[in-house]
Design a protein around this motif. Structure first.
Motif, PDB file in Angstrom:
ATOM      1  N   ARG A 144     -23.240 -66.787 -23.854  1.00  0.00           N
ATOM      2  CA  ARG A 144     -24.550 -66.679 -23.998  1.00  0.00           C
ATOM      3  C   ARG A 144     -25.265 -65.228 -23.994  1.00  0.00           C
ATOM      4  O   ARG A 144     -25.825 -64.846 -24.722  1.00  0.00           O
ATOM      5  N   GLU A 145     -24.838 -64.569 -22.628  1.00  0.00           N
ATOM      6  CA  GLU A 145     -25.419 -63.327 -22.564  1.00  0.00           C
ATOM      7  C   GLU A 145     -25.006 -62.379 -23.493  1.00  0.00           C
ATOM      8  O   GLU A 145     -25.706 -61.290 -24.117  1.00  0.00           O
ATOM      9  N   ARG A 146     -23.669 -62.283 -24.216  1.00  0.00           N
ATOM     10  CA  ARG A 146     -23.119 -61.530 -25.008  1.00  0.00           C
ATOM     11  C   ARG A 146     -23.861 -61.748 -26.485  1.00  0.00           C
ATOM     12  O   ARG A 146     -24.309 -60.886 -27.172  1.00  0.00           O
ATOM     13  N   GLN A 147     -24.001 -63.183 -26.831  1.00  0.00           N
ATOM     14  CA  GLN A 147     -24.754 -63.389 -27.806  1.00  0.00           C
ATOM     15  C   GLN A 147     -26.168 -62.990 -28.115  1.00  0.00           C
ATOM     16  O   GLN A 147     -26.501 -62.367 -29.008  1.00  0.00           O
ATOM     17  N   GLN A 148     -26.863 -63.141 -26.878  1.00  0.00           N
ATOM     18  CA  GLN A 148     -28.023 -62.482 -26.972  1.00  0.00           C
ATOM     19  C   GLN A 148     -28.168 -61.199 -27.174  1.00  0.00           C
ATOM     20  O   GLN A 148     -29.014 -60.638 -27.841  1.00  0.00           O
ATOM     21  N   ASN A 149     -27.113 -60.230 -26.407  1.00  0.00           N
ATOM     22  CA  ASN A 149     -27.355 -59.000 -26.280  1.00  0.00           C
ATOM     23  C   ASN A 149     -27.040 -58.478 -27.802  1.00  0.00           C
ATOM     24  O   ASN A 149     -27.559 -57.762 -28.204  1.00  0.00           O
ATOM     25  N   ASP A 150     -25.961 -59.313 -28.524  1.00  0.00           N
ATOM     26  CA  ASP A 150     -25.691 -58.880 -29.794  1.00  0.00           C
ATOM     27  C   ASP A 150     -26.958 -59.023 -30.652  1.00  0.00           C
ATOM     28  O   ASP A 150     -27.148 -58.303 -31.663  1.00  0.00           O
ATOM     29  N   ALA A 151     -27.459 -60.094 -30.371  1.00  0.00           N
ATOM     30  CA  ALA A 151     -28.580 -60.473 -31.311  1.00  0.00           C
ATOM     31  C   ALA A 151     -29.762 -59.431 -31.232  1.00  0.00           C
ATOM     32  O   ALA A 151     -30.490 -59.059 -32.094  1.00  0.00           O
TER      33      ALA A 151
END
Length: 477
Positions: A384-391
């Motif tokens: 979730r943290e990675r997806q949010q950071n990517d977004a």
């Protein structure tokens, strides 16, 4: 819940075409054809403009800005102006797609100035002979797969300037399959779907919310007898008609309110087109279908068919939810399923005297489950943290590009102003020099005229003086 909105647009007659008998537009609210009445949400007669059609799309546009999914599709017989409605005329009046993109890009720029983090991306898909391809890929032929009814592995162009979008659309459309038939000089042999993705960071939850806008230019249904298509063109027409027939089957299944005759499932998987449009028809999107018809007498049967299915589509209800609401619904369904399975497991435990397995195995399983759950939570947090950071990284890059584009536009505007000011100043200097020359010439001319006049007056005075002296001399003599 909201019904699919339906608009009817009738193209004007061409030279030497005979109008259909019995087709009437009554006060812009209903259509009469062979004593049957059709009541769509919007009616655009042959005199309607692109501005009027785009005005009917405003509710869909606003829904996407508010975080809901939206769809605008054009549907109808070949040669009725569907592509004209969606894309307009090159170098002339823009169609729905260009106007939607311009409005969404303006929205993103405004939100950026308000210090809101958002980004806008464009994708293009062609459905040709039941195959999906990415029209923005290098050669326009990269295959696109559907996962859960939504396309994956596509090129997504992040938009910062309207010119970038226009160039991308022009490049993508150069790969579209077209052919000449007796019914249409440039007949589209494929469906094209334009997808706008609006990503925006929620300032309260710090999550990225996503809204899709589908703009669908459907290929037209055609009669092989009328179009005289053969060979490859005939095969293409067969595939087009098959996919449109699947679309009609979906319309009929969703519009059927009779529980006795209603089918058990909606046949979305009968065609790639209906599978892709699953969210747009009977799903969570807010949808506007523009049915294009012909007022020509020879097309009367196709016009009747288009009007009939347009009315069917109007009775379909979509559940337009935000992405957050849909996730909550799915989460609730998972919780109910989990509780049902737990109840079944508890029943089995009771049947086995308190344990489904022996005590040691039960304790070991519990320990492993706890460890697995802890690892799962950690993994989900990391993902979730990675997806949010990517977004967020994508949004930041997009915002930088948007601000840079806006700065460059202002710099260009300043350069144009300086150029205009310099040209005006140069023109003023030239006019001033010209005026000075005119004044100098006028002064010189006036001086010369005054001098000549003075000489004439002096000459006359001298003549009068001489004449007076002569008269005095004569009197003295």
């Amino acid at each position: 819940m909201s019904n699919i909105k339906v608009a009817i647009r009738c193209r004007p007659l061409f030279e030497n075409e005979r109008p259909a008998v019995g087709l009437e537009f009554y006060q812009g609210r209903r259509i009469l054809l062979d004593n049957k009445t059709y009541d769509p949400d919007h009616i655009f007669p042959p005199t309607a403009t692109q501005d009027e059609v785009f005005a009917a799309c405003q509710p869909i546009l606003q829904s996407v800005k508010d975080g809901l999914h939206g769809t605008v599709m054009v549907y109808g017989q070949t040669g009725t102006g569907k592509t004209h409605t969606m894309l307009g005329v090159p170098g002339g009046t823009d169609g729905i797609a260009h106007r939607m993109i311009a409005a969404m890009l303006e929205h993103v720029q405004q939100r950026t100035l308000e210090e809101s983090k958002c980004a806008l991306t464009l994708s293009m898909i062609e459905i040709y002979n039941e195959k999906l391809t990415d029209m923005l890929s290098e050669n326009g032929d990269a295959e696109v797969t559907l996962v859960g009814g939504f396309p994956k592995a596509m090129v997504k162009l992040t938009l910062s300037r309207l010119s970038d979008a226009n160039e991308a659309i022009q490049r993508g459309l150069s790969w579209r399959h077209t052919a000449m038939t007796l019914m249409n000089e440039r007949s589209s042999r494929s469906h094209v779907v334009f997808i706008l993705d609006l990503e925006e960071q929620n300032a309260y939850t710090d999550t990225v919310e996503l809204a899709h806008l589908f703009m669908v230019d459907l290929a037209g249904s055609e009669s092989l007898k009328k179009s005289q298509a053969n060979g490859v063109a005939a095969n293409e027409a067969g595939k087009i008609n098959k996919s449109l027939l699947a679309l009609k089957s979906v319309f009929l299944a969703l519009a059927n309110s009779n529980e006795a005759t209603r089918p058990n499932h909606v046949p979305y998987r009968d065609s790639k087109l209906t599978e892709l449009l699953r969210d747009s028809i009977g799903g969570s999107a807010r949808t506007l279908m523009i049915a294009c018809i012909s007022a020509v007498g020879r097309d009367i049967e196709e016009t009747k068919s288009t009007l009939m299915y347009a009315v069917k589509a109007r009775s379909i209800r979509n559940a337009a939810n935000t992405e957050r609401e849909k996730l909550l619904v799915r989460l609730r369904s998972f919780e109910l399923e989990n509780q049902r399975l737990r109840n079944r497991l508890q029943e089995r435990v009771v049947e086995r005297g308190g344990y489904y397995v022996n005590r040691e195995e039960h304790e070991r399983i519990q320990q492993l489950e706890e460890e697995h759950q802890a690892l799962k939570v950690d993994l989900e947090d990391l993902l979730r943290e990675r997806q949010q950071n990517d977004a967020l990284q994508h949004i930041n890059i997009s915002q930088t590009a948007i601000l840079q584009a806006m700065i460059e536009e202002k710099e260009d505007e300043l350069c144009r102003f300086k150029q205009t000011y310099h040209e005006a100043l140069t023109q003023f200097d030239a006019q001033l020099c010209s005026l000075q020359r005119v004044v100098q010439e006028a002064v010189s001319g006036a001086y010369e005229a005054a001098q000549r006049s003075a000489e004439v007056v002096a000459g006359r005075l001298e003549e009068w003086r001489v004449h007076a002296l002569c008269e005095e001399n004569e009197d003295g003599a």
